[in-house]
Design a protein around this motif. Structure first.
Motif, PDB file in Angstrom:
ATOM      1  N   ALA A 108       0.814  -1.219   0.000  1.00 31.08           N
ATOM      2  CA  ALA A 108       0.000   0.000   0.000  1.00 31.08           C
ATOM      3  C   ALA A 108       0.844   1.263   0.000  1.00 31.08           C
ATOM      4  CB  ALA A 108      -0.932  -0.006   1.201  1.00 31.08           C
ATOM      5  N   ALA A 109       2.055   1.173   0.530  1.00 28.41           N
ATOM      6  CA  ALA A 109       2.933   2.339   0.618  1.00 28.41           C
ATOM      7  C   ALA A 109       3.937   2.402  -0.525  1.00 28.41           C
ATOM      8  CB  ALA A 109       3.678   2.316   1.951  1.00 28.41           C
ATOM      9  N   PHE A 110       3.763   1.560  -1.538  1.00 28.87           N
ATOM     10  CA  PHE A 110       4.786   1.394  -2.564  1.00 28.87           C
ATOM     11  C   PHE A 110       4.953   2.610  -3.456  1.00 28.87           C
ATOM     12  CE2 PHE A 110       5.767  -0.684  -6.843  1.00 28.87           C
ATOM     13  CZ  PHE A 110       7.124  -0.601  -6.662  1.00 28.87           C
ATOM     14  N   SER A 111       3.866   3.212  -3.909  1.00 33.41           N
ATOM     15  CA  SER A 111       3.960   4.273  -4.913  1.00 33.41           C
ATOM     16  C   SER A 111       3.132   5.472  -4.508  1.00 33.41           C
ATOM     17  CB  SER A 111       3.470   3.751  -6.274  1.00 33.41           C
ATOM     18  OG  SER A 111       3.353   4.807  -7.202  1.00 33.41           O
ATOM     19  N   GLY A 112       3.655   6.667  -4.804  1.00 29.05           N
ATOM     20  CA  GLY A 112       2.909   7.876  -4.505  1.00 29.05           C
ATOM     21  C   GLY A 112       2.002   8.320  -5.633  1.00 29.05           C
ATOM     22  N   SER A 114      -1.017   7.783  -8.628  1.00 28.63           N
ATOM     23  CA  SER A 114      -2.384   7.298  -8.438  1.00 28.63           C
ATOM     24  C   SER A 114      -2.815   6.382  -9.571  1.00 28.63           C
ATOM     25  CB  SER A 114      -3.351   8.476  -8.336  1.00 28.63           C
ATOM     26  OG  SER A 114      -3.318   9.238  -9.531  1.00 28.63           O
ATOM     27  N   ALA A 115      -3.768   5.520  -9.235  1.00 26.39           N
ATOM     28  CA  ALA A 115      -4.404   4.654 -10.221  1.00 26.39           C
ATOM     29  C   ALA A 115      -5.882   4.576  -9.888  1.00 26.39           C
ATOM     30  CB  ALA A 115      -3.769   3.267 -10.194  1.00 26.39           C
ATOM     31  N   ARG A 116      -6.659   4.212 -10.873  1.00 25.92           N
ATOM     32  CA  ARG A 116      -8.095   4.065 -10.660  1.00 25.92           C
ATOM     33  C   ARG A 116      -8.439   2.611 -10.396  1.00 25.92           C
ATOM     34  NH1 ARG A 116      -9.630   6.208 -16.249  1.00 25.92           N
ATOM     35  NH2 ARG A 116      -7.360   6.122 -16.541  1.00 25.92           N
ATOM     36  N   LEU A 117      -9.461   2.386  -9.574  1.00 23.11           N
ATOM     37  CA  LEU A 117      -9.982   1.052  -9.332  1.00 23.11           C
ATOM     38  C   LEU A 117     -11.399   0.985  -9.869  1.00 23.11           C
ATOM     39  CD1 LEU A 117      -8.698   0.288  -5.718  1.00 23.11           C
ATOM     40  CD2 LEU A 117      -7.686  -0.371  -7.911  1.00 23.11           C
ATOM     41  N   LEU A 118     -11.646   0.003 -10.714  1.00 21.52           N
ATOM     42  CA  LEU A 118     -12.942  -0.171 -11.348  1.00 21.52           C
ATOM     43  C   LEU A 118     -13.631  -1.392 -10.761  1.00 21.52           C
ATOM     44  CD1 LEU A 118     -11.710   0.199 -15.047  1.00 21.52           C
ATOM     45  CD2 LEU A 118     -12.394   2.032 -13.491  1.00 21.52           C
ATOM     46  N   THR A 119     -14.933  -1.309 -10.589  1.00 16.63           N
ATOM     47  CA  THR A 119     -15.676  -2.484 -10.135  1.00 16.63           C
ATOM     48  C   THR A 119     -15.965  -3.434 -11.288  1.00 16.63           C
ATOM     49  OG1 THR A 119     -17.748  -1.272 -10.419  1.00 16.63           O
ATOM     50  CG2 THR A 119     -16.748  -1.258  -8.218  1.00 16.63           C
ATOM     51  N   ALA A 120     -15.904  -2.936 -12.501  1.00 13.56           N
ATOM     52  CA  ALA A 120     -16.063  -3.769 -13.686  1.00 13.56           C
ATOM     53  C   ALA A 120     -15.205  -3.180 -14.797  1.00 13.56           C
ATOM     54  CB  ALA A 120     -17.525  -3.822 -14.118  1.00 13.56           C
ATOM     55  N   PRO A 121     -14.556  -4.003 -15.574  1.00 10.44           N
ATOM     56  CA  PRO A 121     -13.689  -3.487 -16.640  1.00 10.44           C
ATOM     57  C   PRO A 121     -14.504  -2.970 -17.821  1.00 10.44           C
ATOM     58  CG  PRO A 121     -13.750  -5.868 -16.718  1.00 10.44           C
ATOM     59  CD  PRO A 121     -14.541  -5.473 -15.506  1.00 10.44           C
ATOM     60  N   ASP A 122     -13.962  -1.975 -18.503  1.00  8.53           N
ATOM     61  CA  ASP A 122     -14.620  -1.468 -19.698  1.00  8.53           C
ATOM     62  C   ASP A 122     -13.799  -1.838 -20.937  1.00  8.53           C
ATOM     63  OD1 ASP A 122     -12.456   0.265 -19.619  1.00  8.53           O
ATOM     64  OD2 ASP A 122     -13.631   1.964 -18.887  1.00  8.53           O
ATOM     65  N   GLU A 123     -14.223  -1.371 -22.077  1.00  8.94           N
ATOM     66  CA  GLU A 123     -13.558  -1.733 -23.332  1.00  8.94           C
ATOM     67  C   GLU A 123     -12.120  -1.231 -23.373  1.00  8.94           C
ATOM     68  OE1 GLU A 123     -14.216  -1.167 -28.177  1.00  8.94           O
ATOM     69  OE2 GLU A 123     -15.785  -0.600 -26.755  1.00  8.94           O
ATOM     70  N   ALA A 124     -11.874  -0.035 -22.862  1.00 10.47           N
ATOM     71  CA  ALA A 124     -10.515   0.514 -22.859  1.00 10.47           C
ATOM     72  C   ALA A 124      -9.602  -0.318 -21.971  1.00 10.47           C
ATOM     73  CB  ALA A 124     -10.546   1.968 -22.393  1.00 10.47           C
ATOM     74  N   TRP A 125     -10.129  -0.817 -20.860  1.00  9.68           N
ATOM     75  CA  TRP A 125      -9.344  -1.682 -19.968  1.00  9.68           C
ATOM     76  C   TRP A 125      -8.950  -2.957 -20.709  1.00  9.68           C
ATOM     77  CZ3 TRP A 125      -9.415  -6.538 -17.890  1.00  9.68           C
ATOM     78  CH2 TRP A 125      -8.661  -6.751 -16.723  1.00  9.68           C
ATOM     79  N   GLY A 126      -9.918  -3.609 -21.337  1.00  4.57           N
ATOM     80  CA  GLY A 126      -9.633  -4.844 -22.041  1.00  4.57           C
ATOM     81  C   GLY A 126      -8.717  -4.661 -23.231  1.00  4.57           C
ATOM     82  N   ALA A 127      -8.733  -3.477 -23.821  1.00  3.43           N
ATOM     83  CA  ALA A 127      -7.927  -3.237 -25.016  1.00  3.43           C
ATOM     84  C   ALA A 127      -6.432  -3.325 -24.740  1.00  3.43           C
ATOM     85  CB  ALA A 127      -8.265  -1.868 -25.602  1.00  3.43           C
ATOM     86  N   ALA A 198       0.118  -0.274  -5.780  1.00  2.00           N
ATOM     87  CA  ALA A 198      -0.124   0.462  -4.533  1.00  2.00           C
ATOM     88  C   ALA A 198      -1.616   0.630  -4.274  1.00  2.00           C
ATOM     89  CB  ALA A 198       0.569   1.815  -4.584  1.00  2.00           C
ATOM     90  N   ALA A 199      -2.380   0.914  -5.331  1.00  2.00           N
ATOM     91  CA  ALA A 199      -3.832   1.049  -5.176  1.00  2.00           C
ATOM     92  C   ALA A 199      -4.450  -0.266  -4.728  1.00  2.00           C
ATOM     93  CB  ALA A 199      -4.448   1.519  -6.489  1.00  2.00           C
ATOM     94  N   PHE A 200      -3.956  -1.362  -5.279  1.00  2.00           N
ATOM     95  CA  PHE A 200      -4.426  -2.672  -4.834  1.00  2.00           C
ATOM     96  C   PHE A 200      -4.105  -2.890  -3.353  1.00  2.00           C
ATOM     97  CE2 PHE A 200      -4.159  -4.805  -9.294  1.00  2.00           C
ATOM     98  CZ  PHE A 200      -5.437  -4.353  -9.590  1.00  2.00           C
ATOM     99  N   GLY A 201      -2.904  -2.505  -2.946  1.00  2.00           N
ATOM    100  CA  GLY A 201      -2.516  -2.670  -1.548  1.00  2.00           C
ATOM    101  C   GLY A 201      -3.434  -1.903  -0.617  1.00  2.00           C
ATOM    102  N   ARG A 202      -3.772  -0.673  -0.992  1.00  2.00           N
ATOM    103  CA  ARG A 202      -4.658   0.133  -0.142  1.00  2.00           C
ATOM    104  C   ARG A 202      -6.057  -0.478  -0.062  1.00  2.00           C
ATOM    105  NH1 ARG A 202      -1.503   4.173  -2.774  1.00  2.00           N
ATOM    106  NH2 ARG A 202      -3.068   4.463  -4.422  1.00  2.00           N
ATOM    107  N   GLU A 203      -6.538  -1.002  -1.189  1.00  4.01           N
ATOM    108  CA  GLU A 203      -7.873  -1.612  -1.188  1.00  4.01           C
ATOM    109  C   GLU A 203      -7.878  -2.897  -0.354  1.00  4.01           C
ATOM    110  OE1 GLU A 203     -11.925  -2.149  -2.045  1.00  4.01           O
ATOM    111  OE2 GLU A 203     -10.606  -0.400  -2.244  1.00  4.01           O
TER     112      GLU A 203
END
Length: 244
Positions: A108-112, A114-127, A198-203
């Protein structure tokens, strides 16, 4: 790692890829699936001291469903008899993969950044899985499987609103797991993967998890270096055993 911890870890790892069918045979977990994801179509022992007595029954379970038998075997001393028996049955080892575990708090403390967390992936994510340098068939299958992982979240990072790096975090009974980390070739080295980690660690911390695991192919030294910096340590290497 003690036997009970190995079993809990392996159960959570297999559950994360949501195989359509799974059977247990004499201390083995056998996900019965087709496709390109090795963990979803390879039997794995739930301890590192099992014998080879169940191999024939496991193989029959795959064959009866029209699937090619496969095994995922750690290169630990206690599984040497299993590896010998598989070789005698005409299986060969391939795709050396490093299993790593880490502490959620350190991740969780790895990176300062930011990244987004999605509850479901969209087309841009899969691309991202279908971009330059990735096998499109494998990429499409991974998107399909990872998007049905139970209770998963999906990481995305990039410049501005663009998605140039992605990943998945699963939440098992005891372990959080990281899967499907991909960064578009033209955008590597910019810290996007670190931001997702890092975002995964925080979640994971917010959900009460304290341990996290992942797998990375042994030749991928770039990814292994990132994971080392994020606090992951190697616990064993495994290989997939299949017939040619």
């Amino acid at each position: 790692m003690e036997a009970g911890e190995i079993e809990a870890l392996e159960r959570d790892v297999v559950a994360a890829v949501a195989p359509p069918e799974m059977v247990e045979i004499e201390g083995w977990l056998a996900p019965l699936a087709a496709g390109t994801i090795g963990r979803a179509k390879s039997a794995v022992p739930l301890a590192h001291d099992v014998d080879a007595g169940a191999l024939e029954e496991i193989e029959a379970a795959f064959v009866s469903r029209g699937l090619a038998p496969g095994f995922r075997i750690a290169e630990t001393p206690g599984l040497a008899p299993v590896r010998e028996a598989l070789a005698a049955r005409g299986f060969t080892p391939r795709q050396p993969t490093v299993f790593k575990t880490g502490a959620v708090a350190q991740l969780a403390a790895f990176s300062g950044t930011s990244a987004r967390l999605l509850t479901a992936p969209d087309e841009a994510w899969g691309a991202v899985f279908l971009g330059e340098g990735f096998d499109p068939v494998d990429g499409a299958h991974r998107v399909e499987v990872l998007t049905r992982s139970p209770a998963a979240i999906y990481g995305a990072a990039g410049e501005g609103e663009a998605i140039q790096a992605v990943g998945v975090m699963s939440f098992g009974a005891r372990w959080a797991g990281i899967h499907g980390m991909r960064t578009a070739r033209a955008h590597r080295g910019k810290g996007h993967a670190s931001a997702i980690l890092a975002a995964f660690g925080r979640e994971a911390a917010a959900r009460g998890y304290d341990r996290v695991c992942l797998q990375v192919e042994a030749p991928n030294e770039t990814a292994r270096s990132i994971y080392r910096r994020a606090g992951f340590r190697e616990i064993w290497t495994y290989r997939y055993w299949r017939r040619d």
